[in-house]
Design an enzyme around this catalytic site. Sequence first.
Site, mmCIF file in Angstrom:
data_model
loop_
_atom_site.group_PDB
_atom_site.id
_atom_site.type_symbol
_atom_site.label_atom_id
_atom_site.label_comp_id
_atom_site.label_asym_id
_atom_site.label_seq_id
_atom_site.Cartn_x
_atom_site.Cartn_y
_atom_site.Cartn_z
ATOM 1 N N GLU A 150 18.033 -31.714 18.486
ATOM 2 C CA GLU A 150 19.414 -32.172 18.658
ATOM 3 C C GLU A 150 19.574 -33.686 18.437
ATOM 4 O OE1 GLU A 150 21.205 -28.795 21.708
ATOM 5 O OE2 GLU A 150 20.544 -30.699 22.544
ATOM 6 N N GLU A 307 19.796 -21.856 19.366
ATOM 7 C CA GLU A 307 19.956 -21.795 20.816
ATOM 8 C C GLU A 307 21.294 -21.167 21.181
ATOM 9 O OE1 GLU A 307 19.473 -25.389 23.043
ATOM 10 O OE2 GLU A 307 17.786 -26.100 21.843
#
Length: 679
Positions: A150, A307
């Site tokens: 991320e 995710e």
Amino acid sequence: MINDKLPKIWYGGDYNPEQWEAPEWAEDERMFKLAGIDVATINVFSWALIQPSEDTYDFSTLDELIDRLYKNGTYVCLATATGAHPAWMAHRYPEVTRVDVQGRKRKFGGRHNSNPNSPVFRKFAAKLAGKLAERYKDHPGLVAWHVSNEFSGYDYSEQSAAAFRVWLQERYGTLDTLNKAWNTRFWGHTFYDWEEIVVPNELSEEWNGNRTNFQGISLDYRRFMSNSLLECYKLEYNAIKEHSTNIPVTTNLMGFYPELDYFEWAKHLDVISWDNYPSLDTPVSLTAMTHDLMRGLKNGQPFMLMEQTPSQQNWQPYNSLKRPGVMRLWSYQAVARGADTVLFFQLRRSIGACEKYHGAVIEHVGHEHTRVFRECAELGKELEQLGSQLLDARGQAEIGIIYDWENRWALDLSSGPSVALDYVNEVHKYYDALYQQNIEADMISVEENLSKYKIVIAPVLYMIKPGFAAKVEAFVQAGGTFITTYFSGIVNENDLVTVGGYPGELRKVLGIWSEEIDALLPGMSNELVMNKEWGALSTSYTCDLLCDLIHPEGAEVLAQYGTDFYKGMPALTVNSFGEGKAYYVATSPEARFLQGFLANLCAEQGIQPLVSAPAGIESVQRVKDGMSYLFLLNHTEGELSADIGTAVRTDILGGEELKGTVVVPSRGVLILKGALLNG
């Protein structure tokens, strides 16, 4: 497919066994088999464990883990662990931590705290990625590489300031060119030496988030920081590829995350992956649009759902449970819109620190007798049943909706006309109007080839980049339908106004010019009054936010404002241009208008809804080998019916042959194989 070692929709997620002892590993392996888990993303935050000091590496635990997982039937998506640097690095080399927007030097802590322009950080990160690739490149259990985690956040350190000045010299060449691009004669900002340029933070040009004195400076800093973080990714990517050429490399993106230009990033990812975390009240069409954006980053290539939570988040203000059936439903929504994986964060819940209440396949109770585990195991069986049928299936939308990160930055930094103007929201209004009618659309960049679409929609395209206006003219000239809105065509790529009348370079194709733009206060509205009945549109509709006061210069007026001093001025126009048409929507209308407006244009272009279905049914088509896979997803608590037409289609989950009216259970999913729709 992503990797032919595992020719099915991958199922699994983030796994952090370094937080546990060996007995738990064995129990995890047993439960993975029960749940149908076949991929584990590992080593995401293990840098401190595998490199305990500057010159020492210890891969013994990672060796054991990868071997055990593979022996158990679980492949690995191997992360490079560089999402959080070790404490020893920050202690020995303080430059690796960031300086925040307020000019404060960060200490060690948290994650995403690494200065992307620190040579020390870059050296250690690339070296670690290379060592991992060299060691595990031939392991039979390896199916994908996951760089860092991320990527996010900006840095305002002296290292970044120096790198920014170098970046500016490469971009502009001379200070004269830079001064013109930034309009530095405003407020006496003329620069005579590159060293005079400082970063635009709260000690210089910016305040309160996206407020800035100089849009050009702040816009370029966003470009620079997105590129700085991308350079860090590329260093690791290249280090991996020196040893591991046949395994795909990715990093997990975050949907509409504002700080990074994902269209630029996508050019350097082998496969797109992203993390999907809607809340209980997120509109399902917004989640759908985000999936479509991720698919659009690489021209419709399937992506990885890297995710999602099997139950609840831990970082939202209100961390609601996913109701029974919703995890399965939202997983299939991702698959329907292009995902070839269904992966969770996380596989086993942590027992400490800030993610200990984030949901997991294996809950704190530690056994399989939970609602969440049962639902996960049931989905695992279904994905096994589907096998490779859906892998590499693509969409075939005939409508493209333009989204541009740099345009968003420029809008966010704009000193007007309204703080309520939200680019994502305005784009979503047009997407949702199609979604509610079961009409598909691709999310595309300004670099996309427009000729593949019948209709192209560019809401609030404030910034017109070089060559785009000519591309639009060619598209419309050849018979395409182009739609844009208020506050479009205002500035160039440097946020300098295009003089001669809004909408600037789009003025010719639209056949209008804009005189003023009125910003309505919260609670205020106007009317958009149709001049005559047109297909699904009649009478009047409310509009708000902004009202563009425009004059036709060749365009036909289809609707006018109903109130205020500009009553009777055009609110909706169409301009015939070559073989096509260009529409200008001069305000932000209610959803009822947008649905009727877009229904009319789709009917004119022969674009039909996938199915006839009530609100609450989402329909999506993926195409593979000349066959259609029609997904019907029921997002309500009651059963709903949809008309799929007279052709017989096979439910690949249930085995039934269906046609005509079909029933979709509460929060249920049908995947119907058959002849192409609208094809």
